[in-house]
Design an enzyme around this catalytic site. Structure first.
Site, short mmCIF file in Angstrom:
data_model
loop_
_atom_site.label_atom_id
_atom_site.label_comp_id
_atom_site.label_asym_id
_atom_site.label_seq_id
_atom_site.Cartn_x
_atom_site.Cartn_y
_atom_site.Cartn_z
CD GLU A 6 21.63 14.77 -49.18
OE1 GLU A 6 22.42 15.63 -48.72
OE2 GLU A 6 21.06 14.88 -50.27
CE LYS A 59 25.22 19.88 -40.42
NZ LYS A 59 26.61 20.13 -39.97
CG ASP A 82 32.43 17.60 -38.51
OD1 ASP A 82 32.04 18.73 -38.86
OD2 ASP A 82 32.94 17.35 -37.42
CE1 TYR A 142 25.70 21.07 -49.52
CE2 TYR A 142 27.43 19.77 -48.48
CZ TYR A 142 26.84 20.99 -48.75
OH TYR A 142 27.39 22.14 -48.26
CE LYS A 186 25.32 18.67 -35.45
NZ LYS A 186 25.55 20.10 -35.15
CB CYS A 223 65.19 9.78 -22.82
SG CYS A 223 64.28 8.53 -23.76
CB CYS A 266 67.83 5.68 -23.95
SG CYS A 266 67.88 7.42 -24.44
CB CYS A 314 64.88 11.25 -26.41
SG CYS A 314 66.33 10.19 -26.37
CB CYS A 316 66.77 6.77 -27.93
SG CYS A 316 65.33 6.30 -26.95
S1 IVH Z 1 22.80 20.86 -47.43
C1 IVH Z 1 20.75 24.73 -47.45
N1 IVH Z 1 23.72 18.42 -47.11
O1 IVH Z 1 26.36 21.32 -43.18
C2 IVH Z 1 21.36 23.43 -47.24
N2 IVH Z 1 24.83 20.21 -46.00
O2 IVH Z 1 25.04 23.50 -41.45
C3 IVH Z 1 22.80 23.53 -47.14
N3 IVH Z 1 26.79 19.54 -44.71
O3 IVH Z 1 27.42 24.27 -44.74
C4 IVH Z 1 23.53 22.35 -46.94
N4 IVH Z 1 26.68 17.40 -45.18
O4 IVH Z 1 28.83 22.21 -45.10
C5 IVH Z 1 23.85 19.72 -46.79
N5 IVH Z 1 24.45 16.23 -46.93
C6 IVH Z 1 24.60 17.52 -46.63
C7 IVH Z 1 25.64 17.99 -45.80
C8 IVH Z 1 25.72 19.35 -45.50
C9 IVH Z 1 27.35 18.33 -44.54
C10 IVH Z 1 27.28 20.80 -44.13
C11 IVH Z 1 27.47 21.91 -45.13
C12 IVH Z 1 26.69 23.09 -44.63
C13 IVH Z 1 26.44 22.72 -43.21
C14 IVH Z 1 25.12 23.31 -42.82
#
Ligand code: IVH
Length: 682
Positions: A115, A117, A119, A226, A315, A419, A422, A437, A442
């Site tokens: 999946e 990850k 942010d 998730y 990552k 400014c 102007c 300004c 302006c």
């Molecule tokens: S699973 C035990 N799946 O990443 C597994 N986490 O560092 C827990 N996150 O706190 C999380 N996308 O906020 C999982 N597809 C995903 C995710 C995900 C983002 C975040 C989540 C978690 C952090 C873990």
């Protein structure tokens, strides 16, 4: 009675239809009807609920608007801790994780689910008897904050699920702000003199942890579920992949980019593919989460400390580059803010050429000690505006001086900072980070104001973009935003302009005409009052339902609104004090722009005038949820029992409020009686 039954039936039908279209739009990203048709359904439902408040329920799609601010969030104990993830930063580290995992399951074959990850911010959603009862942040993993009211405003979170769902279960997911919403929010914040959010995660967290959920409601937040935390009273599938499909069938939004894979080579391939394509994603992803698919194996693998052994975050590398910062220039925003930005020696970062980067404000530049001529690290993420991370001090030649904005714009002739567009005087209000300004006329400001006024979140006048605003100003056809509504009279002149054929002129005039019906909150936002963003405009309208009332509001009245501080109050007052602005508003009014809003009087609701205090723990829902339901029916809630209190709701292990109620002879309700009352009134 028969009529009332019909009304109820119609309301229920409308809700089911709207919920279905919400699901198509927010969860499946595949709407079946136009926005206008959707608006029409919502309008009908809202109207019926206003006329027949006895049928209003907290899970109605109209109730995603947010409620009055809370003092602080309550605490939620997570029945099962929310874990974090270990990281892998290279293929070697991924393989090391895989080898360890294989060894622990004694060489047994297993599948993976990969999946993105995302942010954002982890949340846990609890459903009891098919209703969303609690939404909480991760917190320290064991205890999080109760942010139910805020999460309810996110359209892709179902407020209720089908009856077939387990009687009690918890899902977990990531709340995030898509890149587009993030950029827009930051741009607005800069315009309003507020510090921008550093990244979409902070923006999402900031939005979700608002004490005033009406602010959360205005942010385009989304969620991907998730994982299933736990489920009671019903069997659920034995693997993660199937569970995700199951949750999808209950109406949850699950990322369509998830993949079930059978070998670690496929995992590596999935990672490579998305690392290359991450830029094109509408959200910010910082890696791939690799999970062991089978729950039986997950259980065998267990956790080490806070981290499960059955999953790892693989990552993505940060998209960074280095280049030389040639110059720090300044642009003038619509409220007159002087916005510094970096002009860079063009550099290709992850395949995109970067020439400019955001610098936000002088304090930020100084804190990072960024100087002209420096070599700098720059970072970009998708369509998020690139930013200067910081200088590479070892490469500094010693020529650059600490940045000083006022020195930069010092006009020798005028012997003062001026400014850059102007030449007007520059001011910095006390306690603010931005310089402004001082000349409302302006040209840079006027053009931006016009563009902002016509923009999508404001009056939404199609056909008036940046180039058209510039042209209309240049040709002297408009001098301020009100002039747009008198363009009809200047049709002949419009037709003579470059690229303005009969059709585009007609379209433009039609769009202007249509914009007269824009809701008041958007008109107020469109006026570009300093510090008034889309959200604040909406809040102001809930207190002042016409522009005249807002214009007459005293500083005290404004300050009595919980989210309004002195800076904002002063800005509103100073805006309406300016003759020029009052003239613009008069002319908008004369042209027929809607400057009033109808409000529903809360006294029409069934619990109007009744004050509730809750003590002890409720079983059916959280404190916030109970309060929300009282408020939805027009009642108020207080923290302490007084003579004004109508009912004290007594939960398990009540506190001292009970004794106080006994002394005062306040009516008491058990949880069951309270529920019955809510049901009767609903
Ligand atoms: S699973 C035990 N799946 O990443 C597994 N986490 O560092 C827990 N996150 O706190 C999380 N996308 O906020 C999982 N597809 C995903 C995710 C995900 C983002 C975040 C989540 C978690 C952090 C873990």
């Amino acid at each position: 009675m028969a009529d009332l039954d019909k009304v109820k039936e119609r309301i229920e039908k409308l809700r089911a239809e709207i919920n279905h279209h919400n699901y198509r739009y927010y969860v499946l990203d595949s709407p079946e009807i136009s926005d206008a048709e959707y608006d029409e359904l919502m309008r009908e439902l809202k109207k019926l609920e206003e006329q027949y408040p006895q049928f209003l329920t907290p899970d109605s799609p109209t109730q995603r608007v947010g409620a009055a601010p809370v003092e602080a969030f309550g605490v939620v104990e997570h029945p099962l801790p929310l874990l974090s993830l270990g990281n892998a930063f290279s293929k070697e580290e991924l393989l090391a994780w895989y080898t360890r995992t294989s060894r622990l399951v004694a060489g047994e074959q297993f599948n993976f689910v990969c999946e993105h990850k995302i942010d954002g911010l982890a949340v846990a959603l609890t459903y009891v008897n098919s209703q969303l009862t609690t939404g909480a942040t991760r917190g320290d993993g064991f205890r999080g904050e109760n942010i139910t009211q805020n999460l309810r405003t996110i359209r892709s979170i179902p407020l209720s699920v089908p009856k077939e769902a387990p009687p009690r279960f918890e899902v977990r997911g990531e709340v995030f702000l898509p890149k587009e919403g993030f950029n827009k929010l930051n741009q607005e914040r800069t315009e309003e003199g507020l510090p921008p959010f550093a990244n979409p995660r902070n923006a999402a967290a900031g939005s979700v942890r608002q004490l005033d959920s009406r602010i959360t409601a205005k942010r385009p937040l989304d969620i991907y579920i998730y994982m299933l935390g736990y489920a009671e009273g019903k069997a659920t599938p034995p693997t993660h992949g199937e569970t995700m499909e199951y949750l999808k069938s209950l109406g949850f939004k699950v990322n369509p980019n998830n993949a079930l894979l059978t070998s670690i080579d496929q995992v590596e391939e999935y990672y490579q593919t998305w690392e290359e394509k991450r830029e094109s994603l509408p959200y910010e992803a910082d890696g791939v989460v690799v999970k062991v698919d089978s729950f039986a194996l997950q259980e065998r693998l267990g956790n080490i400390g806070h981290e499960p052994r059955w999953a790892v975050a693989y990552k993505f590398p940060a998209i960074q580059g280095t280049t030389q910062l040639k110059e720090i220039k300044i642009s003038v925003g619509r409220t007159g803010t002087l916005n510094p930005y970096a002009v860079l020696e063009p550099v290709s970062v992850g395949g995109v050429t970067i020439r400019q980067a955001a610098l936000h404000n002088e304090d930020d530049i100084r804190r990072k000690d960024i100087r002209e001529g420096d070599w700098v690290y720059i970072q970009r993420a998708g369509e998020v505006i690139p930013e200067v991370v910081g200088p590479i001090k070892s490469k500094r030649t010693g020529r650059g001086k600490e940045y000083n904005l006022l020195k930069k714009i010092f006009d020798k002739g005028k012997r003062r900072p001026a400014c850059p567009v102007c030449g007007a005087e520059v001011v910095k209000p006390e306690g603010e980070v931005m310089y402004y300004c001082s000349n409302a006329a302006c040209p840079a400001q006027t053009q931006q104001r016009l563009g902002h006024f016509a923009s999508r979140g404001a009056m939404d006048i199609r056909g008036i973009g940046e180039s058209q605003s510039a042209m209309l100003l240049r040709e002297g056809l408009v001098k301020d935003v009100a002039d747009l509504y008198y363009l009809e009279e200047k049709k002949e002149q419009l037709l003579k302009l470059e690229k303005m054929a009969e059709k585009s002129v007609t379209n433009m005039l039609e769009a202007i005409e249509k914009s007269k019906e824009t809701p008041l909150a958007r008109v107020i936002f469109a006026l570009g009052i300093r510090h008034i963003g889309e959200e604040m405009a909406g809040i102001l309208v809930t207190h002042f339902n016409s522009i005249d009332k807002l214009a007459k509001a005293s500083r005290e009245e404004l300050l009595s609104i919980p989210t309004v501080g002195p800076k904002l109050a002063d800005s509103v007052i100073s805006f309406f004090r300016q003759r020029e602005n009052r003239r613009i508003i008069d002319r908008l009014k004369k042209a027929g722009v809607r400057l009033e809003e109808e409000v529903v009087e809360p006294k029409e609701l069934p619990l109007a005038g009744q004050e509730f205090v809750i003590t002890g723990r409720l079983e059916t829902f959280s404190r916030q949820e109970a309060e929300a339901r009282i408020k939805a029916l027009g009642g108020t809630t207080k923290d302490n029992v007084t003579r004004e209190t109508t009912y004290l709701v007594v939960g398990a292990e009540p506190g001292s409020k009970l004794a106080r109620a006994q002394t005062l002879g306040t009516k008491q309700l058990t949880e069951e009686e309270f529920l019955r009352l809510l049901e009767q009134k609903t």
